[in-house]
Motif scaffolding. Sequence first.
Motif, PDB file in Angstrom:
ATOM      1  N   GLN A  79       0.989  -1.126   0.153  1.00 50.07           N
ATOM      2  CA  GLN A  79      -0.019  -0.165  -0.260  1.00 50.07           C
ATOM      3  C   GLN A  79       0.685   1.349   0.001  1.00 50.07           C
ATOM      4  O   GLN A  79       2.010   1.223   0.183  1.00 50.07           O
ATOM      5  N   ALA A  80       0.423   2.460  -0.206  1.00 48.02           N
ATOM      6  CA  ALA A  80       1.019   3.794   0.011  1.00 48.02           C
ATOM      7  C   ALA A  80       2.424   3.713  -0.890  1.00 48.02           C
ATOM      8  O   ALA A  80       3.333   3.854  -0.525  1.00 48.02           O
ATOM      9  N   ILE A  81       2.011   3.112  -2.319  1.00 51.64           N
ATOM     10  CA  ILE A  81       3.013   3.108  -3.194  1.00 51.64           C
ATOM     11  C   ILE A  81       3.410   4.452  -3.855  1.00 51.64           C
ATOM     12  O   ILE A  81       2.809   5.079  -4.377  1.00 51.64           O
ATOM     13  N   ARG A  82       4.778   4.619  -3.719  1.00 48.03           N
ATOM     14  CA  ARG A  82       5.206   5.828  -4.374  1.00 48.03           C
ATOM     15  C   ARG A  82       6.376   5.433  -5.406  1.00 48.03           C
ATOM     16  O   ARG A  82       7.094   4.568  -5.266  1.00 48.03           O
ATOM     17  N   GLU A  83       6.563   6.569  -6.096  1.00 44.51           N
ATOM     18  CA  GLU A  83       7.590   6.446  -7.111  1.00 44.51           C
ATOM     19  C   GLU A  83       8.351   7.717  -7.174  1.00 44.51           C
ATOM     20  O   GLU A  83       8.093   8.846  -6.979  1.00 44.51           O
ATOM     21  N   GLN A  84       9.988   7.554  -7.104  1.00 46.67           N
ATOM     22  CA  GLN A  84      10.855   8.667  -6.881  1.00 46.67           C
ATOM     23  C   GLN A  84      11.814   8.593  -7.997  1.00 46.67           C
ATOM     24  O   GLN A  84      12.724   7.718  -8.178  1.00 46.67           O
ATOM     25  N   PRO A  85      11.727   9.665  -8.733  1.00 46.10           N
ATOM     26  CA  PRO A  85      12.705   9.489 -10.032  1.00 46.10           C
ATOM     27  C   PRO A  85      14.157  10.269  -9.537  1.00 46.10           C
ATOM     28  O   PRO A  85      14.261  11.045  -8.850  1.00 46.10           O
ATOM     29  N   HIS A  86      15.061   9.716 -10.282  1.00 49.55           N
ATOM     30  CA  HIS A  86      16.532  10.091  -9.836  1.00 49.55           C
ATOM     31  C   HIS A  86      17.153  10.294 -11.366  1.00 49.55           C
ATOM     32  O   HIS A  86      16.656   9.788 -12.200  1.00 49.55           O
ATOM     33  N   LEU A  87      18.020  11.545 -11.126  1.00 50.47           N
ATOM     34  CA  LEU A  87      18.665  11.772 -12.373  1.00 50.47           C
ATOM     35  C   LEU A  87      20.101  11.987 -12.147  1.00 50.47           C
ATOM     36  O   LEU A  87      20.526  12.791 -11.234  1.00 50.47           O
ATOM     37  N   LEU A  88      21.106  11.311 -12.866  1.00 49.15           N
ATOM     38  CA  LEU A  88      22.414  11.553 -12.619  1.00 49.15           C
ATOM     39  C   LEU A  88      23.026  12.058 -14.068  1.00 49.15           C
ATOM     40  O   LEU A  88      23.036  11.189 -14.857  1.00 49.15           O
ATOM     41  N   ASN A  89      23.597  13.215 -13.882  1.00 45.41           N
ATOM     42  CA  ASN A  89      24.172  14.097 -14.905  1.00 45.41           C
ATOM     43  C   ASN A  89      25.361  13.701 -14.975  1.00 45.41           C
ATOM     44  O   ASN A  89      26.141  14.032 -14.056  1.00 45.41           O
ATOM     45  N   PHE A  90      26.155  13.098 -15.976  1.00 42.10           N
ATOM     46  CA  PHE A  90      27.554  12.975 -15.954  1.00 42.10           C
ATOM     47  C   PHE A  90      28.138  13.526 -17.200  1.00 42.10           C
ATOM     48  O   PHE A  90      29.147  13.110 -18.019  1.00 42.10           O
ATOM     49  N   SER A  91      27.440  14.617 -17.644  1.00 39.65           N
ATOM     50  CA  SER A  91      28.158  15.346 -18.952  1.00 39.65           C
ATOM     51  C   SER A  91      29.281  16.000 -18.474  1.00 39.65           C
ATOM     52  O   SER A  91      30.159  16.029 -17.339  1.00 39.65           O
ATOM     53  N   ALA A  92      30.317  16.445 -19.713  1.00 39.03           N
ATOM     54  CA  ALA A  92      31.552  17.059 -19.321  1.00 39.03           C
ATOM     55  C   ALA A  92      31.468  18.057 -18.310  1.00 39.03           C
ATOM     56  O   ALA A  92      30.484  18.935 -18.570  1.00 39.03           O
ATOM     57  N   GLY A  93      32.447  18.192 -17.606  1.00 34.44           N
ATOM     58  CA  GLY A  93      32.269  19.458 -16.584  1.00 34.44           C
ATOM     59  C   GLY A  93      31.697  19.013 -15.165  1.00 34.44           C
ATOM     60  O   GLY A  93      31.782  19.612 -14.305  1.00 34.44           O
ATOM     61  N   THR A  94      30.888  18.017 -15.272  1.00 29.02           N
ATOM     62  CA  THR A  94      30.375  17.627 -13.739  1.00 29.02           C
ATOM     63  C   THR A  94      31.123  16.625 -13.087  1.00 29.02           C
ATOM     64  O   THR A  94      32.069  16.107 -13.440  1.00 29.02           O
ATOM     65  N   GLU A  95      31.026  16.601 -11.843  1.00 29.04           N
ATOM     66  CA  GLU A  95      31.603  16.031 -10.818  1.00 29.04           C
ATOM     67  C   GLU A  95      31.432  14.453 -11.031  1.00 29.04           C
ATOM     68  O   GLU A  95      32.488  13.594 -10.693  1.00 29.04           O
ATOM     69  N   THR A  96      30.636  13.881 -11.754  1.00 24.24           N
ATOM     70  CA  THR A  96      30.256  12.491 -11.938  1.00 24.24           C
ATOM     71  C   THR A  96      30.820  11.839 -12.900  1.00 24.24           C
ATOM     72  O   THR A  96      30.924  10.744 -13.291  1.00 24.24           O
ATOM     73  N   ARG A  97      31.509  12.810 -13.896  1.00 23.14           N
ATOM     74  CA  ARG A  97      31.863  12.477 -15.462  1.00 23.14           C
ATOM     75  C   ARG A  97      32.891  11.256 -15.231  1.00 23.14           C
ATOM     76  O   ARG A  97      32.719  10.148 -15.883  1.00 23.14           O
ATOM     77  N   GLU A  98      34.107  11.392 -14.385  1.00 23.39           N
ATOM     78  CA  GLU A  98      35.049  10.519 -14.446  1.00 23.39           C
ATOM     79  C   GLU A  98      34.692   9.017 -13.610  1.00 23.39           C
ATOM     80  O   GLU A  98      35.028   8.097 -14.168  1.00 23.39           O
ATOM     81  N   ARG A  99      33.593   9.199 -12.925  1.00 25.88           N
ATOM     82  CA  ARG A  99      33.157   7.781 -12.266  1.00 25.88           C
ATOM     83  C   ARG A  99      32.483   7.203 -13.067  1.00 25.88           C
ATOM     84  O   ARG A  99      32.565   5.805 -13.235  1.00 25.88           O
ATOM     85  N   MET A 100      31.439   7.844 -13.925  1.00 25.52           N
ATOM     86  CA  MET A 100      30.829   7.224 -15.177  1.00 25.52           C
ATOM     87  C   MET A 100      31.527   6.547 -15.973  1.00 25.52           C
ATOM     88  O   MET A 100      30.926   5.849 -16.506  1.00 25.52           O
TER      89      MET A 100
END
Length: 292
Positions: free
Chosen positions: A213-234
């Motif tokens: 019950q009480a089912i919920r959906e939570q979207p997530h976005l991981l931006n790994f474009s050039a210049g982002t902190e996550t680029r190297e890890r992705m």
Amino acid sequence: METFRPEENRYVIDQESSVEMARLMELDILTTKCMGSLFPADVALSTIHDVLDVACGPGGWVSEVAFAHPEKRVVGADISHSMLSYARAYAEVQGLQNTTFYYRSATEPLDFPDDSFDFVNSRFMVGFMWKEAWPNYIQECARIIRPGGVIRLTESDCMSGLSAGNSVALSWFNRIMVRAFYRTGRSFCEDEDGYQVGVTPMLPKFLKEAGFQAIREQPHLLNFSAGTETRERMFKNLQIGLKLVQPFLVKAGVTTEEEVERCYQQVITDFMSEDFRAAWYFTSVYGVRGEK
């Protein structure tokens, strides 16, 4: 085209691979950071005492929860012996005495007693789950979760890093991954030339059918474009993942060794460009177990 299932390896990448283990450890860190917290913000942590992470891999999320919440019992389950060995060794070195790890398969009945856990977590199981296995897995979770307990499923309709971007080579990988998932019975989409496997829209339905019950959906976005902190890890994640997945794609008949290697090299080149733009979308679906 008729679908087939490579029964000898349900996971699209060798689950005992040490290189895959390293990739999953990095992906765990990226995913948790992107999600913002270890548990959903609207779940009362005071009601959670026993936690299970299914398909825990090398135990990254289990260890983080156990460290942050030493008062909770945290259990990890996986079918990879090497990853379970690493998870146990890491927990021991870190002094995490509130962790336990078991060999369990999410595609078979979970060998835990009824009403054992207050929170069951799983991430990115689409890589080894047949589409028919999802309802059975969620029913099993309903059995082992106490009334009032929570299940959370975090999935993507594309492999990690293949959601959207301006790289033609990366988009090509997404299309053939979807085609391979269709041919091996992992996709809910009836079009093998589609762009997504369609698992995330199915999860609320499966949770409701299992009594949540009480089912919920939570979207997530991981931006790994050039210049982002996550680029190297992705970049490291895709550099490893897209290399390890190639035998699966060739065996599924969606590409050749020459073609997939050529596109792989183009992905590496595209990643190095300062004009590179890409984002990965994934979704958490969670719900509360009703009275049984």
